[in-house]
Design an enzyme around this catalytic site. Structure first.
Site, PDB file in Angstrom:
ATOM      1  N   HIS A  24       0.829  -1.206   0.000  1.00 46.72           N
ATOM      2  CA  HIS A  24       0.000   0.000   0.000  1.00 46.72           C
ATOM      3  C   HIS A  24       0.865   1.257   0.000  1.00 46.72           C
ATOM      4  CE1 HIS A  24      -4.030  -1.901   0.978  1.00 46.72           C
ATOM      5  NE2 HIS A  24      -3.168  -2.905   1.013  1.00 46.72           N
ATOM      6  N   ASP A 128      -6.260   5.686   2.153  1.00 49.86           N
ATOM      7  CA  ASP A 128      -6.359   4.328   1.637  1.00 49.86           C
ATOM      8  C   ASP A 128      -7.792   3.826   1.792  1.00 49.86           C
ATOM      9  OD1 ASP A 128      -6.006   1.483   1.243  1.00 49.86           O
ATOM     10  OD2 ASP A 128      -3.881   1.827   1.619  1.00 49.86           O
ATOM     11  N   HIS A 381       1.723 -14.602  -6.205  1.00 51.45           N
ATOM     12  CA  HIS A 381       0.542 -14.755  -5.348  1.00 51.45           C
ATOM     13  C   HIS A 381      -0.608 -13.873  -5.849  1.00 51.45           C
ATOM     14  CE1 HIS A 381       2.044 -10.927  -4.165  1.00 51.45           C
ATOM     15  NE2 HIS A 381       1.267 -10.801  -3.112  1.00 51.45           N
ATOM     16  N   ASP A 405      -7.697  -9.788  -2.013  1.00 52.08           N
ATOM     17  CA  ASP A 405      -8.146  -9.615  -3.402  1.00 52.08           C
ATOM     18  C   ASP A 405      -7.495 -10.592  -4.383  1.00 52.08           C
ATOM     19  OD1 ASP A 405      -5.649  -8.430  -2.842  1.00 52.08           O
ATOM     20  OD2 ASP A 405      -5.813  -7.075  -4.545  1.00 52.08           O
TER      21      ASP A 405
HETATM   22  N1  UDP Z   1       8.313  -6.630  -3.999  1.00 49.68           N
HETATM   23  C1  UDP Z   1       9.640  -6.307  -4.126  1.00 49.68           C
HETATM   24  N2  UDP Z   1      10.559  -7.283  -3.916  1.00 49.68           N
HETATM   25  C2  UDP Z   1      10.236  -8.547  -3.592  1.00 49.68           C
HETATM   26  C3  UDP Z   1       8.868  -8.888  -3.475  1.00 49.68           C
HETATM   27  C4  UDP Z   1       7.932  -7.900  -3.691  1.00 49.68           C
HETATM   28  O1  UDP Z   1       9.985  -5.160  -4.427  1.00 49.68           O
HETATM   29  O2  UDP Z   1      11.140  -9.357  -3.404  1.00 49.68           O
HETATM   30  C5  UDP Z   1       7.312  -5.579  -4.203  1.00 49.68           C
HETATM   31  C6  UDP Z   1       6.572  -5.790  -5.502  1.00 49.68           C
HETATM   32  O3  UDP Z   1       7.286  -5.161  -6.554  1.00 49.68           O
HETATM   33  C7  UDP Z   1       5.223  -5.198  -5.229  1.00 49.68           C
HETATM   34  C8  UDP Z   1       5.078  -5.263  -3.710  1.00 49.68           C
HETATM   35  O4  UDP Z   1       6.343  -5.624  -3.176  1.00 49.68           O
HETATM   36  O5  UDP Z   1       5.189  -3.859  -5.655  1.00 49.68           O
HETATM   37  C9  UDP Z   1       4.090  -6.316  -3.268  1.00 49.68           C
HETATM   38  O6  UDP Z   1       2.809  -5.847  -3.495  1.00 49.68           O
HETATM   39  P1  UDP Z   1       1.643  -6.810  -3.959  1.00 49.68           P
HETATM   40  O7  UDP Z   1       0.415  -5.971  -4.074  1.00 49.68           O
HETATM   41  O8  UDP Z   1       2.015  -7.546  -5.166  1.00 49.68           O
HETATM   42  O9  UDP Z   1       1.522  -7.877  -2.817  1.00 49.68           O
HETATM   43  P2  UDP Z   1       1.460  -7.788  -1.199  1.00 49.68           P
HETATM   44  O10 UDP Z   1       2.855  -7.786  -0.732  1.00 49.68           O
HETATM   45  O11 UDP Z   1       0.714  -6.530  -0.852  1.00 49.68           O
HETATM   46  O12 UDP Z   1       0.745  -9.026  -0.825  1.00 49.68           O
END
Ligand code: UDP
Length: 494
Positions: A24, A128, A381, A405
């Protein structure tokens, strides 16, 4: 998007308030930079927990210093530093944000401490959508205009928005495991697409009074009640669903993919790149490893910043990857699984095989990884940021959605946009091996072509004259218009 004239001499000051986690904060930082580039003064409010980590692992502080009127502010989330904020304790975390942080936020807004000498009062809040329940109440009470920003897809928001329908028509609660593959009727526009297994994860409850389901439903209804709703998507991707959402919220600003949109804007200003934005320590060595791999030969694997695996799932994935004989880059966060769980570690043979064709990191520079020519697939994921990053890089996905989501996103990726495959919750080594081979060999051409078409649409939408480009300009114009209303400078003004 140039700085605008401000009749009474004070530019707008917008308070940005993201939900405190990586997925976020990251799109909110993009939003902060869009506004700053347009001359809007920004107050970025994050929890102490997030702010400390951002300062430690990113260059946000020095990057945003260059923008006039930019202010960092922090707020307590009401929990001790070592408290596990997500996962099992997620509900307590939400409760604390609503009760403790909500009260502090109201006091901070009322006292005027969220401004600066240049623009003392907050003229608009962008909060948010996940926090809509209490931020909307505060904004209404203090008479400050509020716009919501949802970091999820329009399709998942619409599915969540339709939960009251699903309860009313008896489709929720879901009756049992055998119903998971049946189609859902009560989400208009998704008939014939959405199965029960694809509903947002908080729908998987046996009692519709469950606090997670009720809380998510209330927040999703509230986030359409502000002056507008910002989404990190683009019209051409989610047009039919955006039309449905617009019947409840007429003012929607789809401005995504925001990370690419921002890069294009900065390139025009000859700023080389946006700030780094990670709350984890990034291992950039994997880029050097990728540099030495053949074109489109590597499967990138990551399940985001929050989701976890059991040790068994981890081992199944690992065997699947190794047995596929394909190269892979895998993000195994230190907290991805409990290593000592049931006393067993990862089998030695997997570690040996990984040395030959794999590379493991604790946290990767994901946007850079997905844009790397050596990457040919993404086992994800289906978090919305990851989905957008993969889409805009033209990289086909294998979807293993975990929560929130993600199931809806996964369904749209595989069945509607056809730029990936859905693992249907299975974590068996044979399935992983087959899916990796499908994406990298058997169905490569079909998936790469579809992903490439989507990539082109995404780039067009954020280029000059494109839909997201125009929607962002409209958002900025509206923020300036709000600032011109005479009553706006009353709250907290000195
Ligand atoms: N991300 C990253 N490096 C990693 C894993 C994830 O920079 O090794 C970033 C990815 O680019 C994305 C965010 O973390 O922008 C994860 O957001 P997402 O909405 O996909 O999943 P969440 O972590 O919220 O479940």
């Amino acid at each position: 998007m140039e700085n605008k004239q401000v009749p009474h001499g004070r530019p707008p000051r917008v308070l940005l308030f993201p939900f405190p986690d990586q997925g976020h904060v990251q799109p909110f930082l993009n939003l902060a930079e869009f506004l700053s580039l347009a001359g809007v003064h920004v107050t970025f409010l994050s929890t102490h927990f997030i702010h400390d980590r951002l300062l430690l692992h990113s260059n946000v502080q020095s990057h945003f210093e260059t923008y006039t009127g930019f202010v960092w502010k922090t707020i307590s989330d009401g929990l001790p530093d070592n408290y596990p904020r997500l996962g099992e304790k997620g509900f307590e975390f939400f409760k604390s944000l609503h009760v403790v942080t909500g009260k502090l936020l109201k006091d901070m807004l009322a006292s005027g401490e969220l401004g600066s000498d240049l623009s003392p009062s907050v003229t608009c809040i962008i909060a948010d959508g996940v926090l809509a329940e209490f931020t909307n109440n505060i904004a209404t009470e203090l008479q400050i205009p509020i716009i919501f920003s949802q970091t999820s897809s329009a399709c998942s928001l619409w599915a969540s928005f339709s939960i009251p329908n699903l309860i009313e028509n008896g489709e929720l609660p879901i009756r049992g495991k055998e119903d998971m593959n049946k189609l859902v009727n009560g989400v208009p526009g998704m008939e014939g697409i959405l199965r029960f297994r694809d509903l947002p994860s908080f729908c998987r409850v046996t009692d519709v009074r469950h606090p997670n389901l009720q809380g998510a439903t209330r927040a999703n209804q509230k986030c359409t009640q502000g002056q507008g709703l910002i989404l990190n998507t683009f019209e051409e991707l989610e047009e039919p669903i955006l039309s449905h959402l617009r019947t409840h919220c007429s003012n929607i600003y789809p401005i995504g993919p925001t990370h690419t949109h921002l890069k294009l804007k900065l390139a025009k200003k000859e700023v080389s790149s946006p700030s780094s934005n990670s709350i984890f320590e990034t291992d950039k060595n994997c880029i050097t490893w990728l540099d030495s791999q053949p074109l489109k030969s590597v499967m990138y694997v990551s399940i985001g910043s929050v989701a976890i695996m059991t040790r068994d799932e981890l081992v199944e994935f690992w065997y699947g990857l190794v047995n596929s004989r394909k190269r892979f880059l895998w993000v195994i966060r230190p907290d991805l699984y409990k290593e000592a769980e049931d006393g067993k570690n990862v089998p030695e043979e997997l570690l040996e095989e990984t040395k030959k064709r794999g590379y493991v990191v604790g946290w990767a520079p994901q946007e850079e990884v997905l844009e790397h020519p050596a990457v040919g697939g993404f086992l994800t994921h289906s978090g919305w940021n990851s989905t957008m990053e993969s889409l805009v890089a033209g990289v086909p996905m294998i979807c293993w959605p975990r929560q929130a989501d993600q199931p809806v996103n996964s369904r749209y990726v595989s069945e509607v946009w056809k730029i990936g495959l859905d693992m249907n919750d299975v974590s068996d080594r044979k399935v992983v091996e087959k899916m990796v081979n499908d994406v990298m060999v058997e169905r490569k051409e079909e998936l790469v072509n579809a992903a490439d078409e989507m990539r082109k649409l995404a780039i067009k939408s954020v280029s000059e004259g494109g839909s997201s480009y125009c929607n962002l300009n409209r958002l900025i114009d509206d923020i300036y218009k709000i600032n011109e209303q005479p009553s706006i400078h009353a709250v907290g003004d000195h």
